[in-house]
Design a protein around this motif. Structure first.
Motif, PDB file in Angstrom:
ATOM      1  N   GLY A   1       0.782  -1.229   0.000  1.00 33.23           N
ATOM      2  CA  GLY A   1       0.000   0.000   0.000  1.00 33.23           C
ATOM      3  C   GLY A   1       0.812   1.275   0.000  1.00 33.23           C
ATOM      4  N   LEU A   2       2.140   1.166  -0.022  1.00 34.42           N
ATOM      5  CA  LEU A   2       2.979   2.362  -0.003  1.00 34.42           C
ATOM      6  C   LEU A   2       3.661   2.558  -1.365  1.00 34.42           C
ATOM      7  N   ASP A   3       3.797   3.828  -1.755  1.00 37.05           N
ATOM      8  CA  ASP A   3       4.504   4.181  -2.986  1.00 37.05           C
ATOM      9  C   ASP A   3       5.991   4.300  -2.703  1.00 37.05           C
ATOM     10  N   VAL A   4       6.805   4.164  -3.761  1.00 33.89           N
ATOM     11  CA  VAL A   4       8.263   4.136  -3.613  1.00 33.89           C
ATOM     12  C   VAL A   4       8.919   5.093  -4.606  1.00 33.89           C
ATOM     13  N   ILE A   5       9.900   5.842  -4.126  1.00 35.38           N
ATOM     14  CA  ILE A   5      10.792   6.615  -4.991  1.00 35.38           C
ATOM     15  C   ILE A   5      12.213   6.159  -4.670  1.00 35.38           C
ATOM     16  N   ASP A   6      12.903   5.574  -5.641  1.00 30.69           N
ATOM     17  CA  ASP A   6      14.290   5.154  -5.447  1.00 30.69           C
ATOM     18  C   ASP A   6      15.206   6.347  -5.709  1.00 30.69           C
ATOM     19  N   VAL A   7      16.139   6.574  -4.792  1.00 31.44           N
ATOM     20  CA  VAL A   7      17.017   7.748  -4.848  1.00 31.44           C
ATOM     21  C   VAL A   7      18.452   7.286  -5.028  1.00 31.44           C
ATOM     22  N   ALA A   8      19.134   7.836  -6.032  1.00 32.13           N
ATOM     23  CA  ALA A   8      20.513   7.444  -6.328  1.00 32.13           C
ATOM     24  C   ALA A   8      21.470   7.986  -5.269  1.00 32.13           C
ATOM     25  N   ALA A   9      22.615   7.316  -5.147  1.00 35.31           N
ATOM     26  CA  ALA A   9      23.664   7.790  -4.238  1.00 35.31           C
ATOM     27  C   ALA A   9      24.196   9.129  -4.728  1.00 35.31           C
ATOM     28  N   GLY A  10      24.665   9.945  -3.789  1.00 34.50           N
ATOM     29  CA  GLY A  10      25.231  11.228  -4.183  1.00 34.50           C
ATOM     30  C   GLY A  10      25.285  12.209  -3.029  1.00 34.50           C
ATOM     31  N   MET A  11      25.745  13.417  -3.360  1.00 37.99           N
ATOM     32  CA  MET A  11      25.875  14.467  -2.364  1.00 37.99           C
ATOM     33  C   MET A  11      24.553  15.202  -2.187  1.00 37.99           C
ATOM     34  N   TRP A  12      24.339  15.675  -0.958  1.00 37.64           N
ATOM     35  CA  TRP A  12      23.145  16.454  -0.631  1.00 37.64           C
ATOM     36  C   TRP A  12      23.569  17.681   0.169  1.00 37.64           C
ATOM     37  N   ALA A  13      22.909  18.793  -0.083  1.00 38.64           N
ATOM     38  CA  ALA A  13      23.038  19.988   0.756  1.00 38.64           C
ATOM     39  C   ALA A  13      21.775  20.098   1.585  1.00 38.64           C
ATOM     40  N   ALA A  14      21.937  20.204   2.887  1.00 36.87           N
ATOM     41  CA  ALA A  14      20.795  20.300   3.796  1.00 36.87           C
ATOM     42  C   ALA A  14      20.786  21.690   4.425  1.00 36.87           C
ATOM     43  N   PHE A  15      19.720  22.445   4.191  1.00 31.24           N
ATOM     44  CA  PHE A  15      19.592  23.825   4.662  1.00 31.24           C
ATOM     45  C   PHE A  15      18.565  23.869   5.792  1.00 31.24           C
ATOM     46  N   ARG A  16      18.947  24.429   6.930  1.00 29.98           N
ATOM     47  CA  ARG A  16      18.028  24.500   8.067  1.00 29.98           C
ATOM     48  C   ARG A  16      17.258  25.817   8.041  1.00 29.98           C
ATOM     49  N   SER A  17      15.972  25.761   8.337  1.00 28.42           N
ATOM     50  CA  SER A  17      15.150  26.971   8.445  1.00 28.42           C
ATOM     51  C   SER A  17      14.295  26.858   9.696  1.00 28.42           C
ATOM     52  N   SER A  18      13.915  28.004  10.246  1.00 28.38           N
ATOM     53  CA  SER A  18      13.008  28.003  11.393  1.00 28.38           C
ATOM     54  C   SER A  18      12.224  29.295  11.398  1.00 28.38           C
TER      55      SER A  18
END
Length: 289
Positions: free
Chosen positions: A216-233
């Motif tokens: 019952g769940l959908d799937v998105i496969d994500v390739a290996a690689g770099m990510w930039a994570a930006f914090r907001s509040s």
């Protein structure tokens, strides 16, 4: 990036009538068509395709008003196969048919040629971290929704609220890798990110690549690689949307990274009971520029 965008604008002027090969230009400039389109859309406030359409109709309007050629000849000169197709595009930009503008000289809504300039910004540091992630999966409940640039997206809101409360708890328990917790995922966004265009929105969690997916769940496969994570509040979703815009206006032009294809992920770290304020991390897939 500023120089690349201005070269793109110049090329638009040279090819208003015969199309534009953005990917070829991007290769010459040492970047990708995907990144160039996304940066143009974010900084110009409109998709590249919309800018081209407005510029084409701005130049065509001068030919219409002068009245030296028939409308079919003008249509063909500006890349349209028929007067009807030209008329529809003309009305969409100017709000009036070519014949009406020819008779009355207007109304006209002209699009000036864009010019990107470097300004002094970035006095507020962006809370960012870079992380190299192996391939993983995003699992949850997905829906196709229209893109809305500002404010709460009611289509996404309806999708989330349609899920039973116990389903949110079940998903949270399945979270097994970074980014942790319940995630807001946007995927398959059009390169121009035009408002109203469709995207895939997934409300779910991240799990390792080989993890089993419950029924019952959908799937998105994500390739290996770099990510930039930006914090907001701050106020939600305004603070998050401001951070999203600042990645294009401030972070990417001043850092040796560019966007690569892949989903954008928002991890909600803390939130008020009424969700009026929240602390979030915006994850964007990147690669060396």
């Amino acid at each position: 990036m500023i120089s690349a965008l201005n070269e793109l604008v110049d090329l638009v002027e040279e090819h208003l009538a015969d199309g534009l090969d953005v990917d070829a230009l991007a290769r010459e400039l040492g970047t990708t068509g995907y990144h160039l389109r996304r940066m143009f859309s974010s900084l110009a406030g409109m998709p590249l395709s919309e800018y081209v359409r407005r510029r084409r109709m701005t130049v065509a309007a001068a030919d219409v008003v002068r009245g030296e050629d028939d409308l079919l000849g003008i249509a063909v000169r500006h890349g349209y196969g028929s007067a009807e197709a030209f008329g529809r595009a003309f009305r969409a930009v100017h709000g009036a048919a070519p014949g009406e503008v020819r008779r009355h000289g207007g109304p006209l809504r002209t699009q000036p040629q864009l010019r990107f300039r470097l300004t002094v910004e970035g006095s507020t540091p962006m809370d960012t971290r870079l992380t190299d992630r192996p391939a993983f999966r995003l699992i949850g409940h997905a829906a196709r929704v229209p893109l809305i640039h500002q404010g709460v997206n009611p289509h996404i809101q309806r999708h989330i609220t349609s899920l039973p409360v116990e389903e949110h708890d079940r998903l949270k328990a399945l979270s097994a890798t970074e980014p942790r917790g319940l995630l807001q995922v946007t995927h398959d966004v059009a390169p121009d990110a035009e408002e109203g265009s469709e995207l895939t929105y997934l409300h779910g969690v991240a799990v390792p690549r080989g993890a089993a997916v419950p029924d019952g769940l959908d799937v998105i496969d994500v390739a290996a690689g770099m990510w930039a994570a930006f914090r907001s509040s701050g106020p939600y979703p305004q603070a998050l949307q401001t951070t999203w815009a600042a990645t294009a206006a401030e972070w990417f032009p001043s850092n040796p990274w560019r966007l690569r294809p892949g989903p954008s992920i928002v991890a909600v770290l803390e939130m008020a009971d009424d969700f009026s304020t929240a602390a979030c991390e915006l994850w964007m897939p990147v690669e060396p520029a």
